[in-house]
Design an enzyme around this catalytic site. Structure first.
Site, PDB file in Angstrom:
ATOM      1  N   SER A   1       0.747  -1.170  -0.047  1.00 42.77           N
ATOM      2  CA  SER A   1       0.109  -0.110  -0.011  1.00 42.77           C
ATOM      3  C   SER A   1       0.843   1.202   0.065  1.00 42.77           C
ATOM      4  O   SER A   1       0.222   2.335  -0.081  1.00 42.77           O
ATOM      5  CB  SER A   1      -1.034   0.102   1.104  1.00 42.77           C
ATOM      6  OG  SER A   1      -1.992  -0.939   1.017  1.00 42.77           O
ATOM      7  N   ILE A   2       2.148   1.263   0.048  1.00 44.96           N
ATOM      8  CA  ILE A   2       2.946   2.378  -0.193  1.00 44.96           C
ATOM      9  C   ILE A   2       2.827   2.941  -1.582  1.00 44.96           C
ATOM     10  O   ILE A   2       3.069   4.114  -1.703  1.00 44.96           O
ATOM     11  CB  ILE A   2       4.387   2.165   0.276  1.00 44.96           C
ATOM     12  CG1 ILE A   2       4.848   1.754   1.787  1.00 44.96           C
ATOM     13  CG2 ILE A   2       5.224   3.481  -0.258  1.00 44.96           C
ATOM     14  CD1 ILE A   2       6.112   1.278   2.025  1.00 44.96           C
TER      15      ILE A   2
END
Length: 556
Positions: free
Chosen positions: A166-167
């Site tokens: 999710s970065i």
């Protein structure tokens, strides 16, 4: 040969044969030590004989000379080697001597952080973990622990490539911000203006509007991997009730203190009644066992999607779980819709537009995850099965969620990204004292907007914070003197099949300090990637950042 050796040893044995006042034996006698016995002479003869024999044999065979000591046999015993030039001991510091290298300046922080990572790795049983740290824009430490590939015993190293999960959302935010700065994207326009393929929505019979801004901060009401709306709503209600109970108790405690600690029967009765009512509601609302993300089938999709528009069919016809803007519901699918918006607003394919951004940011090892290409230093990904045995994760295709969790990267590239964001956030403060500073990749006002907490949001990896725009943000806070001081920082974590990650930026507190002799970025950036899922890394990254911040303060 034998006669030659005999003559040499006889000459050596004669006291007057050579000048004994020099050499090793002369020094020995001058020191007043006992005279060396005839065994020493025999040893000398044996040594000379061996040396001459080797030389003579080599010459007779026409063979190459014996191997030089500079190139020892790899399988021989280890030999002491001189340190390379950069590792030679330095003289004590003086005005003419440069500052010690960063690795020495932060030796304490590195040792402490390495020990912390070893403990985390051992506690969760992670095969491998990689960390990178930068201070004021300069990388001062990067290291891999454990294995990137357990089967082939390939160790982790700073160049190891892993899923950042999710970065990827924070990376997508840069694309949206650039389009907004260029006037090509209106954050508050209904998404159908850019993506008419996404149908207009209703909530409880009322027509509602989903905007880009709401999608970025997970306030759109679009679902995540859990499809059961009832379970999600029950869980939200239960959390809200627990929070309310904590608020009521806190208010009562405060009122009790203000009244000097005096309490009467009426107050006790009211308090007991509130507790009973709250507990009763909690029992009624307590949700059933909810599947975690790694038990959801959509996380393991193997289907290849050609573009972001095609990916919309997974969720575009599903109802909204909440009225847009009213409730925070973390949604990776919301970022799939954002990828489609990037495509339409930019005129480029999403991945092409992102590769342009990665090129600008010098993130040369950051790519979308695909199975076919050869990606050097790519790690393998692992999970523990029901028997608690380490196994390879199943094959997955992340093409349906490039924007929300589909990129691969290294800790070095993530540090570059974090510093680019920090530079843009701070450069406005330095403009008056440094007129020649280059502009940030994003404007200061854009970065302030991105790192400003948004109301009605949550930051699941740190309860002290709020979600902002594709980043979680904790604000500076101190309630009591000489007590806990909460530092301002921004971060995003990631969890994917067989992978966990975090990128954390701890800006320097510049408010009260003169900044004439400083240039941005000022602060600590920490990135950690791991090839096993469900490993919480944010608190570890924050501890590491604070360790380096302490050493940095001691040095400066």
């Amino acid at each position: 040969m034998y006669r030659l050796l005999s003559a040499l040893t006889a000459r050596a044995a004669t006291p007057g044969g050579w000048a004994w006042g020099c050499g090793r034996r002369g020094a020995h006698q001058r020191a007043g030590l006992p005279p060396l016995g005839p065994g020493w002479v025999g040893g000398l003869g044996l040594g000379l004989g061996l040396a001459l024999g080797v030389k003579l044999a080599g010459g007779l065979r026409g063979a190459a000379p014996a191997q030089s000591p500079a190139a020892p046999d790899p399988e021989g015993s280890p030999q002491a080697e001189p340190l390379p030039p950069q590792e030679q001991p330095l003289a004590s510091w003086s005005a003419q001597t440069p500052m010690p290298p960063p690795s020495r300046r932060f030796a304490r922080a590195i040792d402490s952080s390495r020990d912390l990572l070893h403990r985390i790795k051992d506690e969760v049983g992670a095969p491998g973990i990689v960390v990178g740290v930068s201070v004021d824009g300069k990388e001062v430490w990067s290291e891999g622990l454990g294995y990137a590939d357990v089967e082939n015993r390939v160790p982790c190293k700073p160049e190891t490539v892993m899923r950042i999960a999710s970065i990827s959302k924070s990376l997508t935010m840069v694309a949206l911000a650039k389009l907004w700065e260029a006037g090509k994207l209106d954050l508050d326009m209904p998404v159908q203006h850019y993506v008419p393929e996404f149908p207009e929505k209703e909530y409880e019979g009322e027509k509602v509007s989903v905007t880009t801004r709401l999608l970025i901060s997970h306030l759109s009401g679009i679902r995540h991997y859990e499809k059961d709306m009832k379970k999600v709503k029950e869980e939200k209600a239960y959390k809200a009730l627990k929070m309310m109970k904590g608020t009521v108790e806190s208010d009562q405690e405060k009122e009790f203190k203000e009244k000097g600690g005096k309490c009467n029967e009426k107050n006790d009765f009211v308090k007991a009644k509130i507790e009973q009512d709250t507990d009763a509601k909690g029992r009624n609302l307590k949700p059933g066992k909810k599947k975690n993300d790694f038990e959801q089938g959509e996380l393991y999709l193997k289907e290849k999607f050609e573009n972001s528009i095609e990916s919309l069919r997974l969720f575009k016809n599903d109802p909204l779980f909440f009225k847009p803007g009213s409730q925070f519901l973390y949604s990776t699918f919301g970022y799939t819709l954002l990828a489609a918006i990037v495509e339409r607003a930019s005129g480029y394919k999403y991945l092409d537009y992102m590769q342009k951004i990665f090129h600008d940011l010098d993130m040369l090892t950051t790519v979308q995850e695909e199975n076919e290409p050869v990606i050097y230093n790519r790690a393998r990904f692992y999970v523990y099965n029901k028997k608690r045995r380490l196994v390879n994760t199943p094959y997955v295709d992340n093409s349906y969620k490039w924007a929300g969790g589909g990129f691969l990267s290294t800790v070095g590239d993530l540090l570059k990204f974090g510093n680019a964001m920090l530079y843009g956030y701070q450069v406005g403060l330095f403009k008056n004292s440094h007129e020649n500073l280059l502009p940030g990749y994003l404007k200061p006002e854009t970065m302030v907007m991105i790192w400003t907490p948004v109301p009605n949001t949550e930051m699941s990896w740190d309860k002290e914070g709020k979600y902002a725009m594709a980043w979680g943000v904790v604000e500076k806070k101190q309630t009591y003197g000489s007590c806990r001081k909460q530092r301002h920082y921004a971060s995003h974590t990631g969890g994917a099949v067989g992978a966990s990650s975090v990128l954390l930026v701890l800006p320097e507190e510049l408010d009260a300090e003169p900044i004439n002799n400083k240039v941005p970025p000022r602060g600590i950036v920490v990135s950690i990637i791991c090839n096993m899922q469900s490993v919480g890394l944010n608190s570890t990254a924050l501890k590491i950042a604070l360790e380096f911040d302490k050493d940095r303060a001691d040095v400066s």
